[in-house]
Structure formats: structure tokens, C-alpha cells
Design an enzyme around this catalytic site. Structure first.
Site, PDB file in Angstrom:
ATOM      1  N   LYS A 127      28.412  36.393 -36.973  1.00  0.00           N
ATOM      2  CA  LYS A 127      28.182  37.642 -37.723  1.00  0.00           C
ATOM      3  C   LYS A 127      27.556  38.696 -36.804  1.00  0.00           C
ATOM      4  O   LYS A 127      26.683  38.369 -35.985  1.00  0.00           O
ATOM      5  CB  LYS A 127      27.233  37.381 -38.902  1.00  0.00           C
ATOM      6  CG  LYS A 127      27.887  36.650 -40.066  1.00  0.00           C
ATOM      7  CD  LYS A 127      26.928  36.600 -41.227  1.00  0.00           C
ATOM      8  CE  LYS A 127      27.587  35.955 -42.432  1.00  0.00           C
ATOM      9  NZ  LYS A 127      26.647  35.777 -43.548  1.00  0.00           N
ATOM     10  N   THR A 141      14.437  40.588 -46.900  1.00  0.00           N
ATOM     11  CA  THR A 141      13.027  40.269 -46.654  1.00  0.00           C
ATOM     12  C   THR A 141      12.855  39.753 -45.231  1.00  0.00           C
ATOM     13  O   THR A 141      11.871  40.079 -44.556  1.00  0.00           O
ATOM     14  CB  THR A 141      12.530  39.179 -47.632  1.00  0.00           C
ATOM     15  OG1 THR A 141      13.022  39.470 -48.942  1.00  0.00           O
ATOM     16  CG2 THR A 141      11.028  39.090 -47.657  1.00  0.00           C
ATOM     17  N   GLY A 142      13.827  38.957 -44.789  1.00  0.00           N
ATOM     18  CA  GLY A 142      13.743  38.350 -43.456  1.00  0.00           C
ATOM     19  C   GLY A 142      13.680  39.388 -42.348  1.00  0.00           C
ATOM     20  O   GLY A 142      12.961  39.213 -41.367  1.00  0.00           O
ATOM     21  N   GLY A 191      18.434  38.697 -43.575  1.00  0.00           N
ATOM     22  CA  GLY A 191      18.355  39.107 -44.980  1.00  0.00           C
ATOM     23  C   GLY A 191      17.392  40.279 -45.160  1.00  0.00           C
ATOM     24  O   GLY A 191      16.737  40.717 -44.208  1.00  0.00           O
ATOM     25  N   GLY A 249      16.597  33.152 -42.219  1.00  0.00           N
ATOM     26  CA  GLY A 249      16.860  34.295 -43.105  1.00  0.00           C
ATOM     27  C   GLY A 249      16.573  35.630 -42.443  1.00  0.00           C
ATOM     28  O   GLY A 249      16.430  36.654 -43.123  1.00  0.00           O
ATOM     29  N   ALA A 250      16.528  35.643 -41.101  1.00  0.00           N
ATOM     30  CA  ALA A 250      16.144  36.864 -40.366  1.00  0.00           C
ATOM     31  C   ALA A 250      17.103  38.022 -40.590  1.00  0.00           C
ATOM     32  O   ALA A 250      16.740  39.176 -40.355  1.00  0.00           O
ATOM     33  CB  ALA A 250      16.048  36.558 -38.873  1.00  0.00           C
ATOM     34  N   LYS A 288      11.547  27.598 -57.135  1.00  0.00           N
ATOM     35  CA  LYS A 288      10.639  27.627 -55.970  1.00  0.00           C
ATOM     36  C   LYS A 288       9.556  26.550 -56.146  1.00  0.00           C
ATOM     37  O   LYS A 288       9.168  25.873 -55.198  1.00  0.00           O
ATOM     38  CB  LYS A 288      10.007  29.022 -55.824  1.00  0.00           C
ATOM     39  CG  LYS A 288      11.036  30.096 -55.395  1.00  0.00           C
ATOM     40  CD  LYS A 288      10.453  31.490 -55.369  1.00  0.00           C
ATOM     41  CE  LYS A 288      11.477  32.586 -55.156  1.00  0.00           C
ATOM     42  NZ  LYS A 288      11.963  32.774 -53.817  1.00  0.00           N
TER      43      LYS A 288
END
Ligand SMILES: NC(=O)c1ccc[n+]([C@@H]2O[C@H](COP(=O)([O-])OP(=O)(O)OC[C@H]3O[C@@H](n4cnc5c(N)ncnc54)[C@H](OP(=O)(O)O)[C@@H]3O)[C@@H](O)[C@H]2O)c1
Length: 342
Positions: A44, A16-17, A14, A11-12, A127
Site C-alpha cells: 500500500k 488514530t495510528g 489508520g 495500525g500506523a 475491547k
């Protein structure tokens, strides 16, 4: 010389990532950072930019064959998942693979407000399904929650000078009497907290709450008005006081918040493919939890067994909300495509 921890971040690219990647890279003495990218995202621009920064990229489909995933996770000390809100259950197989690969600590995607599981917030409950799976595996882990981002917690001002970085414009909604305190954080500080938490033995198999400020909506609006010099016309989402004439007892009615929550939950349930309806339903759950139940406080975090990251790392001074507002008014916030209500 201490050995560096090999950290794999999913998720780097994103919101938060990106913060977590930055926090880890800032502590190059402690970490070797790699990122996990799904095959469909390798081309990407954001992923290419990571490669250009010298970050090693591992490619895997976390919903694909588990043997492949176990191989991709080999040699990893810490696995951090910052997957989008709608994909939480994809982490169940990821946790199984992490256990098989001998990952020493899994950080599942928490990063939300403090709330108990069990029907308060659908997102929190999805979660929780992942956390229960982790515990059944006896997989070493840490759950990190952060309150609500400053970036989505401020009202706009009449001149429109904060609109460029607002998520909704105009936005002057205030819930109930505006007095309920809620835990907040600058999204950019999440990574700096995470970098401290994942190398700390005290946080192993624990939940940690990281935050910058704890403020009521009245205080948030007051800060915005004081620093901008503008008056914000508040739009109250009601929590009117009603009287039950039979018992002659006064009660707080939560009608508006509750009916909005019921409506959005029904719309999301009727069409699970409608991601916008799903997002609106989460937002209403947040409002219910933060402002009706008042879950997102330090007292409740303590009750639920969280460690306090501010007590664990007194050396680190996160950005305060006032500093954040000054930056917004100085045009230093990030540009966003707001949902326009004008
Ligand atoms: N506390 C708060 O105020 C707050 C606010 C927003 C979100 N959150 C929480 O923070 C978490 C992260 O949200 P976010 O908004 O930062 O996420 P985001 O911007 O949507 O980013 C999600 C990341 O996950 C990656 N991803 C998604 N599916 C993947 C898969 N199958 N395999 C590999 N990578 C995958 C995406 O990469 P590609 O799509 O490029 O492949 C992207 O990098 C959420 O779970 C949410 O609950 C909290």
C-alpha cells in the site's frame, strides 16, 4: 544516557495510528519506533510512505501461527495496537504472543469514550474481552481512552463552509436537552498524550483518560454559531418529558435514541457481514452512552479508576475545541468524503 524504548505500532496507517506515530516520532529521544503491517498491506502507498520516512517495518499476520508472531515481537519494549473497531478480538492472540515475547507493556486498542463494560456499548465490550485476556496473562499494559474526537463532534453550518471536513452533511442533530457534558479530544493530540503515557511508570497496569475539552452539545453548537456567525437550526433527537399518570411522576423518555439503537443493533445482528450496519450500531451505542446514560464524563472516569492525563502532564496543553473550530472555519481541517443527507 537513557536507553530508548523500542515501540512497535500496529495500525500506523489508520486515523488514530497516524496521530500516535507522529507523537512517538516527535519524541525521538525516548523512542525507536517500528510499525507492524499485515502481509496483504505491504504494497500500500501509505506503508511505502512510512518506509520512505525511515520507519522500520515488521510484517506479520496476527491471525497466523503464534510462533511466527512471537518472533516478530522479539526485542519490543512497548507494543501499541490501534486496530480498526471491527477487528478487536484479533488482539487476543497478539496479547498471548506479546506475553511470550516478553513485551514490557502492551497498549491494547482502547481509544474510545468512558463507559462501563457489560451491555452499554458492544464496541466497549469487545475491547473488554481483550482486557480480560491481558489480565489473565498478567501482561503489563495500559488502557488509554480519549473521549470522542472533535473531528466527528461538530455540527455543520447553513453556508456549507464546514462540509468539506464533516462526517455527515448537513448535520445538526442534538440529543435530548443538549446539556449532558461529554469528553472530547483533537485526534491529532492523541499521539502526544500516548508518547507521554507509555514512558511513565505511574500508568503501568492502569487506565488513563486523555482529553482536550469537556463540553455539552449546547456548548459545541454555541461555539460553532459564535465563531461562524451563522444560526444552526437544531434537529432534536428527542428525550421528551413524559408523565406516568398512574404514579403522577414525570420521566425523561429516551424513545428516539433507544428505538434507533434497537433498530441498528437488530440490523447488525441479522447480517454480521454488513459493516455499514455494524458501524451505525456502534454510533447509536455511543449516542446512548454519551447522551442518555451520560457515561463519558470525568466524574465517571474517576469512578471507573482512570488516571487523568491532564493532571499527570500539566506541561502539555492540548488543542481546545474553540481552536479546532477556528481551524475548520478557516479551511484548515482535513478533507473528508462525507455521508451526504442533502
Ligand atoms: N474516540 C473516537 O472518537 C474514535 C473514533 C474512531 C475510532 N475510534 C477507535 O480507534 C480505534 C482505531 O480506529 P481508526 O478509525 O483509527 O482505525 P482505522 O483508520 O480503520 O485504521 C486501522 C488500522 O489498523 C490496521 N489493521 C487492521 N487490521 C490489521 C491486521 N490484522 N494486522 C495489522 N494491521 C491491521 C490497518 O491497516 P491496513 O488495513 O492498511 O492493513 C490500519 O492501519 C478503533 O478501535 C476505534 O474503536 C475512536
Amino acid at each position: 544516557m537513557t536507553t530508548k524504548q523500542r515501540v512497535l505500532l500496529l495500525g500506523a496507517t489508520g486515523e488514530t495510528g497516524r496521530s500516535i506515530l507522529q507523537g512517538l516520532l516527535e519524541d525521538g529521544e525516548s523512542f525507536e519506533v517500528e510499525v507492524l503491517v499485515r502481509p496483504s498491506s505491504t504494497t500500500k502507498p501509505a506503508v511505502k510512505a512510512l518506509a520512505e520516512r525511515g520507519v522500520n517495518i515488521r510484517v506479520a499476520d496476527i491471525t497466523g501461527p503464534i510462533e511466527d508472531l512471537v518472533k516478530v515481537l522479539s526485542g519490543i519494549d512497548v507494543l501499541i495496537s490501534v486496530i480498526d473497531a471491527g477487528s478487536q478480538l484479533a488482539q487476543i492472540q497478539l496479547a498471548t504472543a506479546a506475553k511470550e515475547a516478553g513485551v514490557k507493556r502492551f497498549i491494547p486498542c482502547a481509544f474510545i469514550t468512558v463507559a462501563p463494560p457489560g451491555g452499554v456499548m458492544a464496541l466497549r465490550d469487545s475491547k473488554e474481552q481483550v482486557y480480560q485476556h491481558i489480565r489473565k496473562l498478567y501482561l503489563p499494559h495500559t488502557i488509554i481512552d480519549v473521549g470522542f474526537w472533535y473531528q466527528i463532534s461538530f455540527p455543520t453550518v447553513p453556508s456549507g463552509r464546514a462540509d468539506y471536513t464533516a462526517i455527515i452533511k448537513p448535520n445538526a442533530a442534538i440529543h435530548g436537552d443538549g446539556k449532558t457534558p461529554t469528553i472530547l479530544i483533537d485526534r491529532e493530540d492523541i499521539g502526544r498524550f500516548v508518547a507521554r503515557i507509555v514512558k511513565d511508570n505511574r500508568t503501568l497496569n492502569k487506565s488513563v483518560i486523555a482529553y482536550g475539552d469537556v463540553l455539552s452539545e449546547n456548548e459545541v453548537f454555541g461555539t460553532m454559531e459564535r465563531l461562524s456567525g451563522e444560526k444552526i437550526e437544531r434537529q432534536y433527537v428527542s428525550r421528551a418529558i413524559r408523565c406516568d399518570f398512574r404514579t403522577q411522576r414525570f420521566q425523561i423518555s429516551t424513545d428516539d435514541i433507544m428505538s434507533a439503537r434497537a433498530e441498528t443493533a437488530a440490523a447488525a445482528k441479522a447480517d454480521p457481514t454488513n459493516t455499514f450496519a455494524g458501524m451505525m450500531a456502534w454510533l447509536q451505542d455511543y449516542n446512548y452512552s454519551k447522551y442518555v446514560r451520560g457515561d463519558n464524563t470525568l466524574a465517571h472516569a474517576t469512578y471507573l479508576g482512570y488516571l487523568d492525563a491532564r493532571e499527570l502532564y500539566p506541561d502539555f496543553q492540548p488543542k481546545g475545541f474553540e481552536h479546532f473550530v477556528r481551524d475548520v472555519l478557516d479551511g484548515k481541517g482535513e478533507k473528508r468524503q462525507a455521508i451526504s443527507l442533502r
